[in-house]
Write an enzyme that holds these catalytic residues in place. Structure first.
Site, PDB file in Angstrom:
ATOM      1  N   TYR A  55       0.832  -1.212   0.000  1.00  0.00           N
ATOM      2  CA  TYR A  55       0.000   0.000   0.000  1.00  0.00           C
ATOM      3  C   TYR A  55       0.872   1.270   0.000  1.00  0.00           C
ATOM      4  O   TYR A  55       0.353   2.365  -0.203  1.00  0.00           O
ATOM      5  CB  TYR A  55      -0.944   0.063   1.213  1.00  0.00           C
ATOM      6  CG  TYR A  55      -1.886  -1.103   1.374  1.00  0.00           C
ATOM      7  CD1 TYR A  55      -2.064  -2.047   0.368  1.00  0.00           C
ATOM      8  CD2 TYR A  55      -2.610  -1.274   2.546  1.00  0.00           C
ATOM      9  CE1 TYR A  55      -2.927  -3.114   0.533  1.00  0.00           C
ATOM     10  CE2 TYR A  55      -3.475  -2.340   2.715  1.00  0.00           C
ATOM     11  CZ  TYR A  55      -3.623  -3.263   1.706  1.00  0.00           C
ATOM     12  OH  TYR A  55      -4.475  -4.322   1.889  1.00  0.00           O
ATOM     13  N   HIS A 116       1.013 -11.584   2.681  1.00  0.00           N
ATOM     14  CA  HIS A 116      -0.099 -10.943   1.956  1.00  0.00           C
ATOM     15  C   HIS A 116      -0.744 -11.872   0.938  1.00  0.00           C
ATOM     16  O   HIS A 116      -1.954 -11.799   0.707  1.00  0.00           O
ATOM     17  CB  HIS A 116       0.447  -9.706   1.236  1.00  0.00           C
ATOM     18  CG  HIS A 116      -0.581  -8.660   0.954  1.00  0.00           C
ATOM     19  ND1 HIS A 116      -0.298  -7.322   0.923  1.00  0.00           N
ATOM     20  CD2 HIS A 116      -1.913  -8.750   0.683  1.00  0.00           C
ATOM     21  CE1 HIS A 116      -1.398  -6.641   0.645  1.00  0.00           C
ATOM     22  NE2 HIS A 116      -2.389  -7.480   0.489  1.00  0.00           N
TER      23      HIS A 116
HETATM   24  P1  NAP Z   1     -14.179  -1.869   1.045  1.00  0.00           P
HETATM   25  O1  NAP Z   1     -13.843  -1.464   2.425  1.00  0.00           O
HETATM   26  O2  NAP Z   1     -15.089  -3.018   0.817  1.00  0.00           O
HETATM   27  O3  NAP Z   1     -14.790  -0.626   0.238  1.00  0.00           O
HETATM   28  C1  NAP Z   1     -14.089   0.591   0.153  1.00  0.00           C
HETATM   29  C2  NAP Z   1     -14.824   1.477  -0.840  1.00  0.00           C
HETATM   30  O4  NAP Z   1     -16.129   1.799  -0.345  1.00  0.00           O
HETATM   31  C3  NAP Z   1     -14.114   2.783  -1.084  1.00  0.00           C
HETATM   32  O5  NAP Z   1     -14.270   3.101  -2.446  1.00  0.00           O
HETATM   33  C4  NAP Z   1     -14.864   3.782  -0.213  1.00  0.00           C
HETATM   34  O6  NAP Z   1     -14.811   5.063  -0.822  1.00  0.00           O
HETATM   35  C5  NAP Z   1     -16.255   3.221  -0.234  1.00  0.00           C
HETATM   36  N1  NAP Z   1     -16.989   3.442   1.023  1.00  0.00           N
HETATM   37  C6  NAP Z   1     -16.606   3.142   2.276  1.00  0.00           C
HETATM   38  N2  NAP Z   1     -17.569   3.443   3.160  1.00  0.00           N
HETATM   39  C7  NAP Z   1     -18.592   3.956   2.450  1.00  0.00           C
HETATM   40  C8  NAP Z   1     -19.869   4.464   2.808  1.00  0.00           C
HETATM   41  N3  NAP Z   1     -20.282   4.493   4.074  1.00  0.00           N
HETATM   42  N4  NAP Z   1     -20.675   4.924   1.803  1.00  0.00           N
HETATM   43  C9  NAP Z   1     -20.274   4.906   0.518  1.00  0.00           C
HETATM   44  N5  NAP Z   1     -19.066   4.440   0.115  1.00  0.00           N
HETATM   45  C10 NAP Z   1     -18.229   3.972   1.079  1.00  0.00           C
HETATM   46  O7  NAP Z   1     -12.895  -2.167   0.154  1.00  0.00           O
HETATM   47  P2  NAP Z   1     -11.349  -2.449   0.324  1.00  0.00           P
HETATM   48  O8  NAP Z   1     -10.596  -1.182   0.473  1.00  0.00           O
HETATM   49  O9  NAP Z   1     -11.005  -3.381  -0.785  1.00  0.00           O
HETATM   50  O10 NAP Z   1     -11.203  -3.319   1.659  1.00  0.00           O
HETATM   51  C11 NAP Z   1     -11.027  -2.730   2.925  1.00  0.00           C
HETATM   52  C12 NAP Z   1      -9.609  -2.917   3.446  1.00  0.00           C
HETATM   53  O11 NAP Z   1      -9.283  -4.305   3.533  1.00  0.00           O
HETATM   54  C13 NAP Z   1      -8.511  -2.348   2.552  1.00  0.00           C
HETATM   55  O12 NAP Z   1      -8.421  -0.943   2.620  1.00  0.00           O
HETATM   56  C14 NAP Z   1      -7.313  -3.083   3.075  1.00  0.00           C
HETATM   57  O13 NAP Z   1      -6.869  -2.524   4.285  1.00  0.00           O
HETATM   58  C15 NAP Z   1      -7.907  -4.481   3.290  1.00  0.00           C
HETATM   59  N6  NAP Z   1      -7.719  -5.339   2.087  1.00  0.00           N
HETATM   60  C16 NAP Z   1      -6.846  -6.385   2.168  1.00  0.00           C
HETATM   61  C17 NAP Z   1      -6.599  -7.171   1.056  1.00  0.00           C
HETATM   62  C18 NAP Z   1      -5.629  -8.304   1.145  1.00  0.00           C
HETATM   63  O14 NAP Z   1      -5.227  -8.839   0.090  1.00  0.00           O
HETATM   64  N7  NAP Z   1      -5.230  -8.732   2.326  1.00  0.00           N
HETATM   65  C19 NAP Z   1      -7.277  -6.940  -0.143  1.00  0.00           C
HETATM   66  C20 NAP Z   1      -8.193  -5.890  -0.180  1.00  0.00           C
HETATM   67  C21 NAP Z   1      -8.424  -5.113   0.938  1.00  0.00           C
HETATM   68  P3  NAP Z   1     -14.334   6.372  -0.004  1.00  0.00           P
HETATM   69  O15 NAP Z   1     -12.913   6.159   0.406  1.00  0.00           O
HETATM   70  O16 NAP Z   1     -14.490   7.473  -1.041  1.00  0.00           O
HETATM   71  O17 NAP Z   1     -15.273   6.537   1.151  1.00  0.00           O
END
Ligand code: NAP
Length: 290
Positions: A55, A116
């Site tokens: 990241y 990861h």
């Molecule tokens: P997520 O949390 O499922 O969704 C994030 C998206 O939703 C962003 O575009 C955000 O936009 C939007 N969002 C969040 N809250 C909202 C709300 N209340 N209303 C409307 N839109 C909203 O997706 P993710 O980032 O893939 O997953 C979360 C975390 O998990 C990551 O940041 C990371 O730390 C971790 N992760 C780990 C892996 C891995 O391989 N281990 C893979 C993916 C993710 P805004 O920012 O504009 O609010």
């Protein structure tokens, strides 16, 4: 003064509590953006933060926490920091990669450090060197855990086969498996493998990267409970005891997403949401990595 963890937590097999709610930080890149998000999250009661070498925000996260913890009367021990070994460091570069994460974060230790990805960057998914590389990485994580630098160690994106392979060879049982999990991807087999081995199953992309926020069933459940779609998606996971890591860069959404512990979904609504399970992945897919 220091305050204890604000959000409910889950007991890891290390004997340590991990908050059920953490802030996801993928795509939080500019240092100002990280600072603003961490500030909003600490104010809203988040006590866990999920980063990763890939990241490229470990240094900004560490800096933001060092600056902001005193503002909230908190100390390093009040927060739970996760980071991850990048796929490019899998295998013989694992020690260097993990030490680099420790130095970038510069918070003394890391609460949870994950491999990861089961593969190695630059190797084909079918390359037979993948299993040896992840075993080598795991041995490095065990060593650093023994030195107290990584308080808990775990894996991410492992399939049931990767988990069984690890369990046959590890000296230390992983504390956490972090994978994609939401109503369209209920991961029943992986959850039962984790239960069998005493590994905490943790959800990422609980909002389906935002795509599930407009799902008609999710919207209807949210309307009936007078909650936002994001809150019911997160509630659906934590009501099953699964920790979540919603990501947002928006302070209002960061605050709103945290409000999932003051209501309950009925069994009917839980079942309606679980019935959306169709194996849909919005993130990467490790099922072909040998
Ligand atoms: P997520 O949390 O499922 O969704 C994030 C998206 O939703 C962003 O575009 C955000 O936009 C939007 N969002 C969040 N809250 C909202 C709300 N209340 N209303 C409307 N839109 C909203 O997706 P993710 O980032 O893939 O997953 C979360 C975390 O998990 C990551 O940041 C990371 O730390 C971790 N992760 C780990 C892996 C891995 O391989 N281990 C893979 C993916 C993710 P805004 O920012 O504009 O609010």
């Amino acid at each position: 003064m220091s305050s204890s963890l604000s959000s409910p937590s889950v007991l890891l097999n290390t004997g340590v509590q991990m908050p059920l709610l953490g802030l996801g930080t993928y795509k939080l890149v500019a240092s100002e953006e990280v600072l603003r998000a961490v500030d909003a999250a600490l104010a809203a009661g988040y006590r866990a933060f999920d980063s990763a070498a890939v990241y490229r925000n470990e240094a900004d996260l560490g800096r933001a926490l060092r600056e902001l913890l005193p503002k909230y009367g908190l100390t390093r021990e009040d927060v739970f920091i996760t980071s991850k070994l990048g796929p490019k460091d899998q295998g013989e570069r694992a020690l260097e990669g993990a030490l680099q994460s420790l130095s970038q974060l510069d918070l003394g230790y890391i609460d949870l450090y994950l491999i990861h990805w089961p593969g190695t960057q630059g190797l084909a998914v079918a390359d037979q060197r993948n299993p040896g590389n992840r075993a080598q990485s795991w041995a490095v994580l065990e060593e650093l855990h023994g030195q107290g630098k990584l308080k808990a160690i775990g894996v991410s994106n492992y399939t049931p086969a990767h988990m069984r392979e690890l369990m046959q060879n590890c000296k230390i049982t992983p504390a956490v498996l972090q994978v994609e999990f939401h109503p369209q991807l209920c991961q029943r087999e992986l959850r039962s493998v984790c239960e069998e081995y005493g590994v905490c199953f943790q959800s990422y992309s609980s909002l389906g990267k935002g795509k599930l926020l407009t799902d008609p069933v999710v919207s209807e459940v949210a309307k009936n409970c007078e909650r936002t779609p994001a809150q019911v998606l997160l509630r659906w996971a934590v009501q099953q005891g699964v920790p979540v890591l919603p990501k947002s860069s928006n302070p209002d959404r960061i605050q709103g997403n945290a409000r999932m512990f003051d209501f309950t979904l009925s069994d009917v609504d839980m079942d309606r949401m679980s019935a959306l399970d169709c194996g849909q992945k919005y993130c990467w897919d490790s099922s072909d990595v040998v």
